[in-house]
Structure formats: structure tokens, C-alpha cells
Design a protein around this motif. Structure first.
Motif, PDB file in Angstrom:
ATOM      1  N   ALA A 298       0.828  -1.204   0.000  1.00 21.15           N
ATOM      2  CA  ALA A 298       0.000   0.000   0.000  1.00 21.15           C
ATOM      3  C   ALA A 298       0.868   1.263   0.000  1.00 21.15           C
ATOM      4  O   ALA A 298       0.577   2.230  -0.707  1.00 21.15           O
ATOM      5  CB  ALA A 298      -0.938  -0.007   1.209  1.00 21.15           C
ATOM      6  N   ALA A 299       1.933   1.249   0.778  1.00 16.16           N
ATOM      7  CA  ALA A 299       2.818   2.425   0.851  1.00 16.16           C
ATOM      8  C   ALA A 299       3.530   2.653  -0.475  1.00 16.16           C
ATOM      9  O   ALA A 299       3.641   3.793  -0.952  1.00 16.16           O
ATOM     10  CB  ALA A 299       3.834   2.234   1.975  1.00 16.16           C
ATOM     11  N   ALA A 300       4.022   1.566  -1.090  1.00 18.75           N
ATOM     12  CA  ALA A 300       4.704   1.699  -2.379  1.00 18.75           C
ATOM     13  C   ALA A 300       3.726   2.150  -3.457  1.00 18.75           C
ATOM     14  O   ALA A 300       4.067   2.975  -4.314  1.00 18.75           O
ATOM     15  CB  ALA A 300       5.350   0.372  -2.774  1.00 18.75           C
ATOM     16  N   GLY A 301       2.508   1.619  -3.427  1.00 12.76           N
ATOM     17  CA  GLY A 301       1.496   2.046  -4.393  1.00 12.76           C
ATOM     18  C   GLY A 301       1.118   3.499  -4.205  1.00 12.76           C
ATOM     19  O   GLY A 301       0.904   4.226  -5.182  1.00 12.76           O
ATOM     20  N   PHE A 302       1.034   3.932  -2.962  1.00 15.76           N
ATOM     21  CA  PHE A 302       0.723   5.329  -2.650  1.00 15.76           C
ATOM     22  C   PHE A 302       1.771   6.251  -3.265  1.00 15.76           C
ATOM     23  O   PHE A 302       1.439   7.267  -3.891  1.00 15.76           O
ATOM     24  CB  PHE A 302       0.682   5.510  -1.131  1.00 15.76           C
ATOM     25  CG  PHE A 302       0.275   6.882  -0.685  1.00 15.76           C
ATOM     26  CD1 PHE A 302      -1.060   7.200  -0.465  1.00 15.76           C
ATOM     27  CD2 PHE A 302       1.229   7.869  -0.464  1.00 15.76           C
ATOM     28  CE1 PHE A 302      -1.433   8.473  -0.048  1.00 15.76           C
ATOM     29  CE2 PHE A 302       0.862   9.138  -0.054  1.00 15.76           C
ATOM     30  CZ  PHE A 302      -0.476   9.444   0.156  1.00 15.76           C
ATOM     31  N   ALA A 303       3.032   5.874  -3.124  1.00 17.09           N
ATOM     32  CA  ALA A 303       4.116   6.699  -3.665  1.00 17.09           C
ATOM     33  C   ALA A 303       4.155   6.622  -5.184  1.00 17.09           C
ATOM     34  O   ALA A 303       4.420   7.621  -5.861  1.00 17.09           O
ATOM     35  CB  ALA A 303       5.450   6.256  -3.074  1.00 17.09           C
ATOM     36  N   HIS A 304       3.906   5.453  -5.727  1.00 14.60           N
ATOM     37  CA  HIS A 304       3.969   5.248  -7.175  1.00 14.60           C
ATOM     38  C   HIS A 304       2.972   6.143  -7.908  1.00 14.60           C
ATOM     39  O   HIS A 304       3.258   6.647  -9.007  1.00 14.60           O
ATOM     40  CB  HIS A 304       3.686   3.782  -7.487  1.00 14.60           C
ATOM     41  CG  HIS A 304       3.724   3.447  -8.948  1.00 14.60           C
ATOM     42  ND1 HIS A 304       4.877   3.402  -9.678  1.00 14.60           N
ATOM     43  CD2 HIS A 304       2.730   3.131  -9.823  1.00 14.60           C
ATOM     44  CE1 HIS A 304       4.613   3.086 -10.926  1.00 14.60           C
ATOM     45  NE2 HIS A 304       3.318   2.915 -11.052  1.00 14.60           N
ATOM     46  N   LYS A 305       1.798   6.344  -7.315  1.00  9.92           N
ATOM     47  CA  LYS A 305       0.746   7.123  -7.973  1.00  9.92           C
ATOM     48  C   LYS A 305       0.772   8.598  -7.584  1.00  9.92           C
ATOM     49  O   LYS A 305      -0.046   9.380  -8.061  1.00  9.92           O
ATOM     50  CB  LYS A 305      -0.630   6.548  -7.610  1.00  9.92           C
ATOM     51  CG  LYS A 305      -0.808   5.085  -7.986  1.00  9.92           C
ATOM     52  CD  LYS A 305      -0.763   4.864  -9.484  1.00  9.92           C
ATOM     53  CE  LYS A 305      -1.029   3.403  -9.826  1.00  9.92           C
ATOM     54  NZ  LYS A 305      -0.951   3.153 -11.264  1.00  9.92           N
ATOM     55  N   ASN A 306       1.690   8.994  -6.702  1.00  9.52           N
ATOM     56  CA  ASN A 306       1.764  10.371  -6.242  1.00  9.52           C
ATOM     57  C   ASN A 306       2.928  11.079  -6.936  1.00  9.52           C
ATOM     58  O   ASN A 306       4.078  10.630  -6.849  1.00  9.52           O
ATOM     59  CB  ASN A 306       1.947  10.390  -4.714  1.00  9.52           C
ATOM     60  CG  ASN A 306       1.961  11.788  -4.131  1.00  9.52           C
ATOM     61  OD1 ASN A 306       2.922  12.529  -4.311  1.00  9.52           O
ATOM     62  ND2 ASN A 306       0.901  12.144  -3.432  1.00  9.52           N
ATOM     63  N   GLU A 307       2.622  12.176  -7.640  1.00 13.10           N
ATOM     64  CA  GLU A 307       3.653  12.846  -8.431  1.00 13.10           C
ATOM     65  C   GLU A 307       4.836  13.291  -7.583  1.00 13.10           C
ATOM     66  O   GLU A 307       5.986  13.223  -8.005  1.00 13.10           O
ATOM     67  CB  GLU A 307       3.049  14.051  -9.156  1.00 13.10           C
ATOM     68  CG  GLU A 307       2.065  13.675 -10.258  1.00 13.10           C
ATOM     69  CD  GLU A 307       1.566  14.890 -11.016  1.00 13.10           C
ATOM     70  OE1 GLU A 307       2.090  16.002 -10.746  1.00 13.10           O
ATOM     71  OE2 GLU A 307       0.665  14.744 -11.858  1.00 13.10           O
ATOM     72  N   THR A 308       4.565  13.763  -6.375  1.00 11.43           N
ATOM     73  CA  THR A 308       5.639  14.252  -5.509  1.00 11.43           C
ATOM     74  C   THR A 308       6.487  13.116  -4.974  1.00 11.43           C
ATOM     75  O   THR A 308       7.721  13.171  -4.968  1.00 11.43           O
ATOM     76  CB  THR A 308       5.063  15.056  -4.334  1.00 11.43           C
ATOM     77  OG1 THR A 308       4.293  16.150  -4.847  1.00 11.43           O
ATOM     78  CG2 THR A 308       6.177  15.595  -3.437  1.00 11.43           C
ATOM     79  N   LEU A 309       5.818  12.050  -4.518  1.00 10.58           N
ATOM     80  CA  LEU A 309       6.535  10.955  -3.870  1.00 10.58           C
ATOM     81  C   LEU A 309       7.176   9.987  -4.856  1.00 10.58           C
ATOM     82  O   LEU A 309       8.113   9.275  -4.495  1.00 10.58           O
ATOM     83  CB  LEU A 309       5.586  10.186  -2.954  1.00 10.58           C
ATOM     84  CG  LEU A 309       5.054  10.924  -1.730  1.00 10.58           C
ATOM     85  CD1 LEU A 309       4.192  10.004  -0.889  1.00 10.58           C
ATOM     86  CD2 LEU A 309       6.204  11.471  -0.889  1.00 10.58           C
ATOM     87  N   ASN A 310       6.696   9.956  -6.088  1.00 13.23           N
ATOM     88  CA  ASN A 310       7.205   8.984  -7.044  1.00 13.23           C
ATOM     89  C   ASN A 310       8.710   9.110  -7.240  1.00 13.23           C
ATOM     90  O   ASN A 310       9.417   8.110  -7.356  1.00 13.23           O
ATOM     91  CB  ASN A 310       6.476   9.133  -8.384  1.00 13.23           C
ATOM     92  CG  ASN A 310       6.862   8.046  -9.367  1.00 13.23           C
ATOM     93  OD1 ASN A 310       7.798   8.211 -10.144  1.00 13.23           O
ATOM     94  ND2 ASN A 310       6.157   6.929  -9.310  1.00 13.23           N
ATOM     95  N   ALA A 311       9.203  10.341  -7.263  1.00 13.17           N
ATOM     96  CA  ALA A 311      10.639  10.564  -7.459  1.00 13.17           C
ATOM     97  C   ALA A 311      11.456  10.092  -6.251  1.00 13.17           C
ATOM     98  O   ALA A 311      12.660   9.849  -6.369  1.00 13.17           O
ATOM     99  CB  ALA A 311      10.903  12.043  -7.721  1.00 13.17           C
TER     100      ALA A 311
END
Length: 385
Positions: A298-311
Motif C-alpha cells: 500500500a505504501a509503495a502504491g501510494f508513492a507510485h501514484k503520487n507525483e511528488t513521492l514517485n521521485a
């Protein structure tokens, strides 16, 4: 044993070919042998209820079943390579019809998944078991209509299934993802170090890198909906989760960034396998715990779909691999265990609270791009329990 290919269609949205066909019961029951066991992590097969008793009686009288949907892997892609996928109405040549027919005749049960029709299949098998002699032979010669998706990628099939069921919701999102687990296993099986355990294998996890298919199916849902709690009882929340999943899958299917986006969950699973291997046999129970895997997903998916966190996701992944190699306390597992044991069972559901604990800690770690130790993030997350 007969199968007859009637035509070929192409779905431009999910870039996949679908074969319209009909087969006799003998072909169908032979090619789907074992699918019920493969899919036991989805809805339990209904036995003995009045509607299905009536269906078995109708089958003996020669009723026609609604079209059953299959996904079939390892069909030679050259058979469909020459078609112009911009054609609104594909006219398959006699040569290609014959090639598709031969390919489907030769397919094995391990390459066939029932996407829609498990209960009908069970009704067919039960009816067959009740027949003998000439009645049995006549039953096996009857025809069944089929919709067969050939070589369809897991993401595409998931999108199609969720979209078509969104209006009627005959199953929860979790059940729908479980049904597609055969395609998910196919998509992940070549990840280095992974061993996927199916229910029919009757095996338990004994070493790092081994994951039950049911766990990976739930992890995909957690990754996609960005929540570690995949069992939805609230209809409004379930509806929102499906809508969000469709949006995510729709983005993943965009042609320009197709390959890169689709690799997101594979990359996550590869990362988990590496972490699992690094923490070693002594900590085999850590990633052997479904709640931990779902929280990470869930945490990795949250970051993957978030423009800020993806990087920040990949730097965090790299940092956590370094932490996992720490021989003294990899990933701060000792602190995690202390925090987990401190959860008040009178106030909280331990499983749900643990999933939330892992989700918040790993999300915070990614937010900081791996500049803090995960042990510190466990402590921060514990303060929110």
C-alpha cells in the motif's frame, strides 16, 4: 473433442485479441481441469443450492449456458501479428482461423484460467458425474459458447474485469482480483528469487522468496488502491476503491507510458523479494506475515501514484535494501515486533492495526526518501496507533 473458432476481435483500449468460439463440453472440461482448485482463493464454489440444482437439471435437458470467459496464455503471437488493429470489423482468414483452432486444441490446462464462469463450470462437472453410458457421451458432445482472451496481460484483464463489473458489483474487488491470480502469477514468475506457492501446492513458506499467490493477489489490490486493508465491508468505500483502481489501471494502460507504468507492481514485488532475501532465514516470519506485505504494498502504491513521492520511491527502495543487509537489526525488525506486541487487543483489531502501522512507517520512510532509518519510522508510526 471439438472447438470451433467463429471469429476474432481486437480491443484497442487494452491492446488484446479476443476469440469468439464454441466448443463441446468435453473440450471445455478437459482444458479447464484444475481451474477450480487454482481459483479457490476466490468465491467458494456454490454446492447444493436450489438455483444450481435447477441448473443441473436444465443441463441434462440440453439448456444453453451464457457465454463463459477464459484467458489463455502461450498462444503463438504470429497468428494475429498480420492483422490491422485499426479495423473496426476484423475478418479473420480461413488460414488464421485454422491456426487459432489448432493452437486452442493443443493448449494445456495450466495455461487456461476461468475469468467468468466458475460456478457454471462446477455445475457442468457435477452434472457429468451424475450421468452414465450413452447419456454421458451425448452430454460431452453438447456445445458451449466461449469468449477467449489470448495472451492478455494481467493489467489489461484486471482493468476489463473491474470495468465491466463496476455497474453491477456481483463480487467484491478482492474477489475479482483473486480470480485473475493465474495471470498475476504468470506476470511475476520470472522475478529473480521468487517462488509462488499456489493453494493446490499444499506447501507453506519455509524460506525467503516464497510467497503464496493469495498474498500477492491481495498485495496487488493494496498497491493499486493505496490502502493496506483490502477487505471492504462498507459499500461506499468499496465503490470508491474500485473507481480509484479503474483510474489507476486506466492510466497504466496509456500507450505512451505503457511498459514503464505496468512494471510498477513487478518492481515492487522484486524489491520485496530482495528485502526478504537480505533479512534472511532468521527473520523469515517478517515478510511471511501477510499484514507486513500488504502494508509495504500500500505504501509503495501510494508513492507510485503520487507525483511528488514517485521521485523519492526508488531512492527509498535502494536505501532500504542497504538497511536490510544490516546483520544486527535489519529493517528495525526488533523494534517493529515490540511495537506490534504493544497493540491493545481490547481497543484494536491487531491485523488491521499492524497493516496500518506498516503502511504509515514505510510511507514516512519513502516521504523522507530513505534519509531516516526504518527503525525511527516504526517509532513515529507507533505514536499514531
Amino acid at each position: 473433442m471439438r472447438i470451433e473458432v467463429l471469429g476474432l476481435d481486437y480491443d484497442k483500449r487494452i491492446s488484446s485479441f479476443m476469440v469468439n468460439a464454441r466448443a463441446d463440453y468435453e473440450w471445455y472440461l478437459s482444458k479447464t481441469q484444475g481451474s477450480e482448485e487454482n481459483l479457490q482463493i476466490q468465491r467458494d464454489i456454490i454446492r447444493g443450492t436450489k438455483p444450481y440444482k435447477n441448473l443441473r437439471a436444465d443441463l441434462k435437458l440440453g439448456c444453453i449456458l451464457p457465454t463463459i470467459v477464459l484467458a489463455v496464455r502461450h498462444i503463438d503471437p504470429e497468428i494475429t501479428a498480420s492483422y490491422n488493429t485499426d479495423d473496426a470489423f476484423i475478418e479473420a482468414s480461413a488460414e488464421h482461423i485454422q491456426a487459432l483452432t489448432e493452437a486452442l486444441v493443443g493448449v494445456g490446462p495450466n495455461d487456461v484460467d476461468i475469468v467468468d464462469g466458475l460456478q457454471r463450470t462446477n455445475a457442468l462437472r457435477q452434472t457429468l458425474a451424475e450421468l452414465e453410458g450413452a447419456d454421458r457421451e451425448a452430454f460431452l458432445r453438447r456445445s458451449l459458447r466461449l469468449e477467449i482472451w489470448i495472451n492478455i496481460p494481467f493489467y489489461s484483464l484486471a482493468y476489463r474485469m473491474l470495468l465491466l463489473n463496476a455497474g453491477q458489483r456481483p463480487m467484491s474487488m478482492k474477489h475479482q482480483i483473486d480470480i485473475l491470480s493465474g495471470g498475476l502469477a504468470e506476470d511475476l514468475k520470472d522475478i529473480q528469487g521468487i517462488e509462488i506457492i499456489r493453494l493446490k501446492d499444499h506447501k507453506r513458506r519455509v524460506r525467503p522468496g516464497q510467497f503464496h499467490l493469495s498474498t500477492l493477489a491481495q498485495a496487488f489490490q493494496a498497491w493499486m488502491q493505496r490502502s493496506p486493508n483490502v477487505d471492504r465491508t462498507n459499500l461506499v468505500v468499496e465503490t470508491m476503491a474500485v473507481d480509484e483502481a479503474l483510474e489507476s489501471l486506466g492510466i497504466d494502460l496509456n500507450a505512451e507510458e505503457n511498459a514503464e507504468h505496468r512494471d510498477g507492481f513487478r518492481e515492487f514485488v522484486s524489491w520485496i523479494v530482495q528485502l526478504d532475501t537480505l533479512v534472511g532465514d532468521a527473520n523469515n516470519r517478517f515478510f511471511g506475515n501477510d499484514t507486513v506485505v500488504l502494508g509495504f504494498a500500500a505504501a509503495a502504491g501510494f508513492a507510485h501514484k503520487n507525483e511528488t513521492l514517485n521521485a523519492r520511491l526508488k531512492p527509498a527502495m535502494a536505501s532500504l535494501l542497504e538497511e536490510a543487509a544490516d546483520p544486527d537489526d535489519p529493517l528495525g525488525i526488533n523494534i517493529f515486533e515490540q511495537v506490534r506486541k504493544s497493540i491493545d487487543t481490547k481497543k484494536s483489531n491487531v491485523g488491521e492495526a499492524t497493516r496500518d502501522l506498516v503502511f504509515r512507517a514505510v510511507r514516512e520512510y519513502i516521504l523522507q526518501a530513505g534519509t531516516s532509518r526504518l527503525a525511527d519510522c516504526w517509532a513515529q508510526s507507533a505514536s499514531m496507533v
